[in-house]
Scaffold this active site. Structure first.
Site, short mmCIF file in Angstrom:
data_model
loop_
_atom_site.label_atom_id
_atom_site.label_comp_id
_atom_site.label_asym_id
_atom_site.label_seq_id
_atom_site.Cartn_x
_atom_site.Cartn_y
_atom_site.Cartn_z
N LEU A 138 0.59 -0.49 0.03
CA LEU A 138 0.43 -0.04 -0.19
C LEU A 138 0.65 1.15 -0.28
CD1 LEU A 138 -2.71 -0.85 2.86
CD2 LEU A 138 -3.05 -0.93 0.11
N ASP A 139 0.11 2.07 -0.72
CA ASP A 139 1.57 3.41 -0.77
C ASP A 139 1.78 4.33 0.24
OD1 ASP A 139 0.88 3.65 -3.37
OD2 ASP A 139 -0.29 5.11 -4.01
N ARG A 140 2.46 4.88 1.35
CA ARG A 140 2.79 5.12 2.38
C ARG A 140 1.41 6.41 2.73
NH1 ARG A 140 6.36 7.66 5.25
NH2 ARG A 140 6.24 10.05 6.69
N THR A 142 -2.12 6.18 1.91
CA THR A 142 -3.12 4.60 1.91
C THR A 142 -3.53 3.79 3.29
OG1 THR A 142 -2.64 4.51 -0.68
CG2 THR A 142 -4.03 2.73 0.19
N ARG A 240 -5.12 5.95 -8.11
CA ARG A 240 -4.54 6.95 -8.41
C ARG A 240 -4.95 7.49 -10.25
NH1 ARG A 240 0.27 7.54 -4.27
NH2 ARG A 240 0.70 9.66 -5.01
#
Length: 301
Positions: A138-140, A142, A240
């Site tokens: 997961l992105d930072r 998210t 995104r």
């Protein structure tokens, strides 16, 4: 039924394994990687009822199959404390509700404030000194459900399940604008943006990427929409990029054309994780509560 005994994990053989050999269980039923099997054989990492036996030995109900699954492994990730919200756990895997603003793993050995650092310490408190294996990322910024394996065999099986799309991830996002279609599919390849070190973009030379969306609610006053998203592929920043591509960037996602508003991060949350257990095939569903105010809690309660 399983029981951790030091660095070994003991399986009580169920009736459905009747007639299988140790080797067929490892190779055919679990699909263990050849390299891992070779190492296990060389290290004498299999016992049956406490004895070293041939891998061709047939299994019988209530036999005790012992595997050396928690062999200590070297890792550059330093253990460090962070409070973890655990959604599901057993001897093989761990599902955590990640908070926003936290990296999943370090980008260099000196970084100690990531989820992997916290999971490493958590496993060590359980007497497990294996690597912390995240199955997906997961992105930072998210938040939401993320899956870790506690040992190499579970990691290999879960990696394969992810490739075969047996692990289903459902996201929710708040996006700018009112979508004309209540549901749809975005199929557009994603590649690196050569003008920016971290950004991705839709590119004909990129890798195939497919995102499905469904509108859950619309907020006409704010000109935003709450959408549910599922992925057929797992490209970096896929949701995104795709939502920005169709003209509806995520609220708070300034990298892809969104505006911050009152939120300090992109409004994206991994709400649900569904997958069959790597060993028992039991269906597991984890719902990750979202702690941010942009997401209506009634949808997950």
């Amino acid at each position: 039924m399983t029981a951790k005994k030091g660095e070994w994990l003991e399986f009580t053989v169920p009736s459905e394994w009747q007639g299988q050999t140790i080797e067929s269980l490892l190779k055919m039923t679990w699909g263990a990687p050849k390299k891992w099997l070779h190492q296990l054989r060389m290290e004498k990492g299999v016992k049956l009822n406490g004895q070293m036996v041939s891998w061709q030995t047939p299994l019988h109900p209530n036999d005790r199959l012992q595997l050396w699954l928690y062999k200590p492994e070297q890792t550059d990730i330093q253990p460090n404390y962070r409070e973890l919200e655990i959604l599901w756990e057993d001897e093989h895997l761990l599902v955590i509700n990640k908070e926003p603003g936290v990296d999943v793993h370090p980008t260099d050995p000196q970084q100690t404030d990531t989820l992997a650092n916290a999971v490493t310490l958590y496993l060590q408190t359980e007497g497990i000194f294996t690597k912390a294996r995240h199955i997906h990322r997961l992105d930072r910024d998210t938040s939401g459900a993320i899956l870790f394996a506690k040992h190499a065999l579970a990691g290999a099986i879960l990696d394969r399940m992810l490739e075969q799309r047996q692990i289903k991830r459902t996201y929710v996002a708040l996006v700018h604008g009112i979508l004309k279609k209540k549901s749809g599919t975005i199929e557009a390849p994603i590649g690196r943006d050569r003008h920016h070190p971290t950004r991705r973009r839709v590119s004909q030379t990129g890798m195939a990427a497919v995102t499905h969306y469904r509108v859950l609610d619309t907020y006409h006053k704010e000109q935003t929409s709450l959408v549910e998203l599922t992925l057929d592929t797992g490209r970096t920043h896929q949701i995104r990029v795709h939502m920005s591509y169709i003209g509806h960037p995520l609220v708070g996602d300034v990298l892809y054309g969104g505006s911050l508003g009152q939120w300090s991060r992109q409004a994206l949350h991994a709400l649900k994780l569904t997958f069959p257990h790597p060993f028992t095939r039991e269906p597991i569903t984890c719902i990750a509560p979202c702690r941010d105010g942009w997401f209506p809690g009634a949808l997950w309660q």
